[in-house]
Write an enzyme that holds these catalytic residues in place. Structure first.
Site, PDB file in Angstrom:
ATOM      1  N   CYS A   1      -4.460   7.329   9.638  1.00  0.00           N
ATOM      2  CA  CYS A   1      -4.134   7.026  10.822  1.00  0.00           C
ATOM      3  C   CYS A   1      -4.465   7.798  11.877  1.00  0.00           C
ATOM      4  O   CYS A   1      -3.921   8.875  12.046  1.00  0.00           O
ATOM      5  CB  CYS A   1      -3.909   6.113  11.096  1.00  0.00           C
ATOM      6  SG  CYS A   1      -4.294   4.566  11.095  1.00  0.00           S
TER       7      CYS A   1
ATOM      8  N   ARG B   1       0.679  14.070  13.585  1.00  0.00           N
ATOM      9  CA  ARG B   1       1.280  14.149  12.307  1.00  0.00           C
ATOM     10  C   ARG B   1       1.264  15.177  11.130  1.00  0.00           C
ATOM     11  O   ARG B   1       0.318  15.611  10.505  1.00  0.00           O
ATOM     12  CB  ARG B   1      -0.669  13.129  11.616  1.00  0.00           C
ATOM     13  CG  ARG B   1       0.112  11.869  12.235  1.00  0.00           C
ATOM     14  CD  ARG B   1      -0.328  10.337  11.311  1.00  0.00           C
ATOM     15  NE  ARG B   1       0.557  10.005  10.054  1.00  0.00           N
ATOM     16  CZ  ARG B   1       0.860   9.003   9.464  1.00  0.00           C
ATOM     17  NH1 ARG B   1      -1.062   8.294  10.031  1.00  0.00           N
ATOM     18  NH2 ARG B   1       1.415   8.418   9.315  1.00  0.00           N
TER      19      ARG B   1
ATOM     20  N   LYS C   1       0.880  -0.936  -0.220  1.00  0.00           N
ATOM     21  CA  LYS C   1       0.262   0.147  -0.540  1.00  0.00           C
ATOM     22  C   LYS C   1       0.690   1.271   0.427  1.00  0.00           C
ATOM     23  O   LYS C   1       0.873   2.415  -0.580  1.00  0.00           O
ATOM     24  CB  LYS C   1      -0.978   0.117   0.965  1.00  0.00           C
ATOM     25  CG  LYS C   1      -1.441   1.209   1.311  1.00  0.00           C
ATOM     26  CD  LYS C   1      -2.235   1.107   2.752  1.00  0.00           C
ATOM     27  CE  LYS C   1      -1.951   1.469   3.847  1.00  0.00           C
ATOM     28  NZ  LYS C   1      -1.662   3.127   4.810  1.00  0.00           N
ATOM     29  N   ASN C   2       2.193   1.374   0.990  1.00  0.00           N
ATOM     30  CA  ASN C   2       2.791   1.810   0.944  1.00  0.00           C
ATOM     31  C   ASN C   2       4.167   2.861  -0.271  1.00  0.00           C
ATOM     32  O   ASN C   2       4.396   3.767   0.067  1.00  0.00           O
ATOM     33  CB  ASN C   2       3.930   2.591   1.939  1.00  0.00           C
ATOM     34  CG  ASN C   2       2.538   2.996   3.739  1.00  0.00           C
ATOM     35  OD1 ASN C   2       1.386   2.703   3.589  1.00  0.00           O
ATOM     36  ND2 ASN C   2       3.305   2.551   4.416  1.00  0.00           N
TER      37      ASN C   2
ATOM     38  N   ARG D   1      -8.221  -0.231   5.748  1.00  0.00           N
ATOM     39  CA  ARG D   1      -7.182   0.415   4.657  1.00  0.00           C
ATOM     40  C   ARG D   1      -5.727  -0.070   3.962  1.00  0.00           C
ATOM     41  O   ARG D   1      -5.238   0.615   3.470  1.00  0.00           O
ATOM     42  CB  ARG D   1      -6.804   1.317   5.272  1.00  0.00           C
ATOM     43  CG  ARG D   1      -8.650   2.335   6.156  1.00  0.00           C
ATOM     44  CD  ARG D   1      -7.935   3.381   6.640  1.00  0.00           C
ATOM     45  NE  ARG D   1      -7.036   3.904   6.260  1.00  0.00           N
ATOM     46  CZ  ARG D   1      -5.585   4.549   7.146  1.00  0.00           C
ATOM     47  NH1 ARG D   1      -6.116   4.603   8.422  1.00  0.00           N
ATOM     48  NH2 ARG D   1      -4.245   5.380   6.536  1.00  0.00           N
TER      49      ARG D   1
ATOM     50  N   ASP E   1       4.938  -0.138  11.916  1.00  0.00           N
ATOM     51  CA  ASP E   1       4.070  -0.201  11.561  1.00  0.00           C
ATOM     52  C   ASP E   1       3.597  -1.674  11.947  1.00  0.00           C
ATOM     53  O   ASP E   1       2.406  -2.374  11.911  1.00  0.00           O
ATOM     54  CB  ASP E   1       3.751  -0.176   9.518  1.00  0.00           C
ATOM     55  CG  ASP E   1       3.683   1.136   9.424  1.00  0.00           C
ATOM     56  OD1 ASP E   1       3.309   2.344  10.541  1.00  0.00           O
ATOM     57  OD2 ASP E   1       3.875   1.493   8.667  1.00  0.00           O
TER      58      ASP E   1
HETATM   59  C1  UD1 Z   1       4.925   7.011   6.023  1.00  0.00           C
HETATM   60  C2  UD1 Z   1       3.529   5.565   6.123  1.00  0.00           C
HETATM   61  C3  UD1 Z   1       3.484   5.084   7.461  1.00  0.00           C
HETATM   62  C4  UD1 Z   1       4.581   5.018   7.858  1.00  0.00           C
HETATM   63  C5  UD1 Z   1       6.135   5.917   8.812  1.00  0.00           C
HETATM   64  C6  UD1 Z   1       6.579   5.695   9.582  1.00  0.00           C
HETATM   65  C7  UD1 Z   1       2.786   5.852   3.824  1.00  0.00           C
HETATM   66  C8  UD1 Z   1       1.568   6.576   3.190  1.00  0.00           C
HETATM   67  N1  UD1 Z   1       2.444   5.986   5.100  1.00  0.00           N
HETATM   68  O1  UD1 Z   1       3.698   7.806   7.105  1.00  0.00           O
HETATM   69  O2  UD1 Z   1       3.068   3.637   6.852  1.00  0.00           O
HETATM   70  O3  UD1 Z   1       4.064   4.525   9.995  1.00  0.00           O
HETATM   71  O4  UD1 Z   1       5.980   6.618   7.272  1.00  0.00           O
HETATM   72  O5  UD1 Z   1       7.451   4.646   8.791  1.00  0.00           O
HETATM   73  O6  UD1 Z   1       3.955   5.496   4.014  1.00  0.00           O
HETATM   74  N2  UD1 Z   1       6.859  14.582  10.939  1.00  0.00           N
HETATM   75  C9  UD1 Z   1       7.114  15.698  11.027  1.00  0.00           C
HETATM   76  N3  UD1 Z   1       6.384  16.717  10.196  1.00  0.00           N
HETATM   77  C10 UD1 Z   1       5.821  15.946   8.906  1.00  0.00           C
HETATM   78  C11 UD1 Z   1       6.234  14.826   7.961  1.00  0.00           C
HETATM   79  C12 UD1 Z   1       6.620  13.959   9.700  1.00  0.00           C
HETATM   80  O7  UD1 Z   1       7.126  15.924  12.313  1.00  0.00           O
HETATM   81  O8  UD1 Z   1       6.149  17.004   8.296  1.00  0.00           O
HETATM   82  C13 UD1 Z   1       7.189  13.413  12.285  1.00  0.00           C
HETATM   83  C14 UD1 Z   1       6.047  12.434  11.825  1.00  0.00           C
HETATM   84  O9  UD1 Z   1       4.816  13.015  12.731  1.00  0.00           O
HETATM   85  C15 UD1 Z   1       6.494  11.683  12.965  1.00  0.00           C
HETATM   86  C16 UD1 Z   1       7.876  10.878  12.096  1.00  0.00           C
HETATM   87  O10 UD1 Z   1       7.984  12.080  11.375  1.00  0.00           O
HETATM   88  O11 UD1 Z   1       6.723  11.395  14.160  1.00  0.00           O
HETATM   89  C17 UD1 Z   1       7.379  10.366  10.513  1.00  0.00           C
HETATM   90  O12 UD1 Z   1       6.396  10.503  10.018  1.00  0.00           O
HETATM   91  P1  UD1 Z   1       7.024  10.016   8.641  1.00  0.00           P
HETATM   92  O13 UD1 Z   1       8.165   9.721   7.670  1.00  0.00           O
HETATM   93  O14 UD1 Z   1       6.339  11.475   7.744  1.00  0.00           O
HETATM   94  O15 UD1 Z   1       5.309   9.168   8.116  1.00  0.00           O
HETATM   95  P2  UD1 Z   1       4.269   8.997   7.049  1.00  0.00           P
HETATM   96  O16 UD1 Z   1       5.579   9.435   6.023  1.00  0.00           O
HETATM   97  O17 UD1 Z   1       3.155  10.382   7.207  1.00  0.00           O
END
Ligand code: UD1
Length: 419
Positions: free
Chosen positions: A116, A121, A22-23, A397, A305
Site C-alpha cells: 500500500c 515503509r 489476511k495479516n 487486497r 488499519d
Molecule cells: C503491518 C500490517 C499493516 C499494519 C501495520 C501496523 C501486515 C501484512 N501488515 O504492516 O496492515 O498497518 O502492521 O499495524 O501485517 N518501520 C520502519 N522500519 C521497518 C519496518 C517498519 O521504520 O523496517 C515503521 C513503518 O514505516 C511504520 C511502523 O514502523 O511507521 C510500523 O510498521 P510495521 O509494524 O512494520 O508494519 P507492517 O509490518 O509493514
C-alpha cells in the site's frame, strides 16, 4: 476498471461470518517455506494479497492447490532461494519470505517489497534484526543479496515494535541452535497466530504476544493443518459500518480481545456492543457522538488499519474529533475524497481535526489504498444519493467480496465495471 456503486441511506441488519485474517495468513504462508511435508490451511481467504503470497511460495518450488476453503501446500519441492520482482513488487509481505528463505537455504535473493502507498515503509528494522542474527545483507540494483551461512541465535533488539520485522526475525531464527530473544517486539494477534502455527509444526516459540519473545532452535518443522484467526480489521470495518448506517448487526467468528480498543472508543458513545462466545452484536440507532482524541498505536492500542473507517464515522458525528496518526505518514490520503462527499476535515501533519456534519452527499471518489478505500465505502453507505468508489482493486487486497457482505446486511451496493 471496477468500482462500487452505492445508494446511501439503508440501515444494516443481519448476521455475517468474519473472514480469516489476511495479516495472519501472509506470514503463515511464508512460514510454510520452513516446513517439510504437507500443510493444509483451513478457511483460506482468497484476497488478492494472499493469492500473490501463495504464488511466491509456488515460485520457490512448492506445489499448491485450493480446494473449497482450504489451501494445500506441498513443501518438500521448495528448492529456490530467489523470488522474482514482478510478484514481490505487488505486496509488502513478500519481505517475510526473506527470513524464512534464509532459514531454509542459508542464502536468499529478494527484491524490495511493494504494498500500500501509505508512506515510505522502510525495511531497515527487518535488515538490522537479521544482521543481529549474523546475516550479511547487500543491497544491489533493487535486490537484497543475503548470506546466512554464519547466522547464530542471539538477542535481537528492535528500535520499534514493527509487526513485519518481528515476524521476519521469528521465521529466521526457528532453526538456529540455542535461544534467540527478540526484545521490544510487536504484540499483535497475528504474531501470536504465527507462533501458534509454527509451534503446531514443532517450533519452540515462547511468549508471543509479550514484548520479549524467545525462540529455541529446532532441527526441522513437519507438516500439519491450521485454521488462522479471523480478521479483526474486517470485524472493525463492519462494526463501524453499522454505527454509521444505524442498525443491528451480529458478526460471527470474532475474538473480542482483538477488537477491544475499538469497542472502548464506540461503546456507550453511539452504539451498544455485546459479545456472546464468538458472536459480537452492534446496535446503533442514533447519530454518533464525536470522540475527543484517537491516536493510532501498535497493538493493543487503536489500529492504524481502522483509522480511515473511524474517520468516516466521525465525519457525521455530533461535535469535533481529533485523530493523530502515529504509524504511517501518508495515511490521510482518503481525506480529500471524504471532503468531496461533504466532510469537514483539516489535516496538519499527523493530526486530523474532524468537524462532524449532519449529512454527507454522494459523489464520485477514488481509492488510494486498502483501508482508505474501506473508509470511503463506509462514507458512501451513509451519504445521501449515489456514490461511486473507483479503483476498488485496493479494497480487494484485504476484503473478500466486500459488496456481498454489505448486501447481505441490506446495503445498496453493486460492483460495476467502468469502461
Ligand atoms: C503491518 C500490517 C499493516 C499494519 C501495520 C501496523 C501486515 C501484512 N501488515 O504492516 O496492515 O498497518 O502492521 O499495524 O501485517 N518501520 C520502519 N522500519 C521497518 C519496518 C517498519 O521504520 O523496517 C515503521 C513503518 O514505516 C511504520 C511502523 O514502523 O511507521 C510500523 O510498521 P510495521 O509494524 O512494520 O508494519 P507492517 O509490518 O509493514
Amino acid at each position: 476498471m471496477e468500482s462500487f456503486f452505492i445508494c446511501g441511506g439503508n440501515k444494516l441488519e443481519g448476521e455475517l461470518s468474519i473472514q480469516t485474517s489476511k495479516n495472519a495468513v501472509l506470514p503463515i504462508l511464508a512460514g510454510c517455506i520452513l516446513c517439510e511435508g504437507e500443510i493444509v490451511i483451513h478457511k483460506f481467504p482468497k484476497y488478492d494479497d494472499t493469492l500473490t503470497m501463495l504464488k511466491i511460495v509456488e515460485e520457490l518450488g512448492a506445489k499448491t492447490y485450493i480446494h473449497d476453503d482450504d489451501v494445500v501446500i506441498k513443501c518438500d519441492s521448495i528448492q529456490k532461494s530467489e523470488i522474482p520482482s514482478n510478484l514481490a513488487s505487488k505486496i509488502r509481505s513478500s519481505i517475510f519470505s526473506l527470513g524464512a528463505i534464509l532459514s531454509r537455504f542459508k542464502k536468499a535473493k529478494v527484491p524490495y517489497p511493494g504494498g500500500c502507498a501509505i508512506g515510505a515503509r522502510p525495511i531497515d528494522l527487518h535488515i538490522k534484526g537479521l544482521e543481529q542474527l549474523g546475516a550479511k545483507i547487500v543491497d544491489k540494483h533493487g535486490f537484497l543479496y543475503c548470506d546466512g551461512s554464519n547466522m547464530k541465535s542471539a538477542v535481537v533488539s528492535l528500535d520499534f515494535p514493527s509487526v513485519g520485522a518481528t515476524e521476519n526475525i521469528m521465521l529466521a531464527s526457528i532453526f538456529l541452535t540455542g535461544k534467540t530473544k527478540i526484545i521490544n517486539c510487536a504484540k499483535e494477534p497475528e504474531i501470536v497466530d504465527l507462533a501458534n502455527f509454527l509451534n503446531s509444526l514443532g517450533a519452540k516459540i515462547y511468549n508471543a504476544g509479550d514484548s520479549v519473545i524467545e525462540i529455541e532452535g529446532v532441527q526441522s518443522l513437519h507438516g500439519g493443518e491450521y485454521t488462522p484467526i479471523s480478521d479483526r480489521i474486517v470485524t472493525g470495518t463492519y462494526m463501524l459500518a453499522t454505527v454509521i448506517c444505524g442498525g443491528n448487526v451480529t458478526l460471527n467468528n470474532v475474538c473480542y480481545d482483538h477488537i477491544a480498543s475499538l469497542v472502548h472508543k464506540i461503546k456507550n458513545n453511539c452504539c451498544k456492543v455485546s459479545i456472546k462466545g464468538d458472536k459480537l452484536t452492534v446496535i446503533a440507532n442514533k447519530r454518533p457522538k464525536a470522540i475527543s482524541k484517537i491516536e493510532t498505536q501498535p497493538y493493543p492500542g487503536f489500529p492504524t488499519d481502522l483509522q480511515p473507517q473511524i474517520m468516516s464515522m466521525l465525519s457525521i458525528a455530533k461535535g469535533t474529533s481529533v485523530i493523530v496518526e502515529n504509524l504511517f505518514e501518508s495515511r490521510f490520503k482518503h481525506v480529500s475524497m471524504l471532503k468531496k462527499l461533504g466532510a469537514d476535515i483539516l489535516v496538519n501533519d499527523k493530526t486530523a481535526i474532524i468537524k462532524g456534519v449532519p449529512m454527507l452527499y454522494g459523489a464520485n471518489v477514488t481509492c488510494c489504498d486498502l483501508r482508505g478505500g474501506a473508509g470511503l465505502v463506509l462514507a458512501g453507505l451513509v451519504a445521501k444519493g449515489y456514490t461511486t468508489v473507483d479503483d476498488i482493486h485496493h479494497i480487494d487486497r484485504g476484503y473478500y467480496r466486500m459488496e456481498k457482505d454489505l448486501q447481505a446486511l441490506g446495503a445498496n451496493i453493486e460492483r460495476i465495471t467502468k469502461v
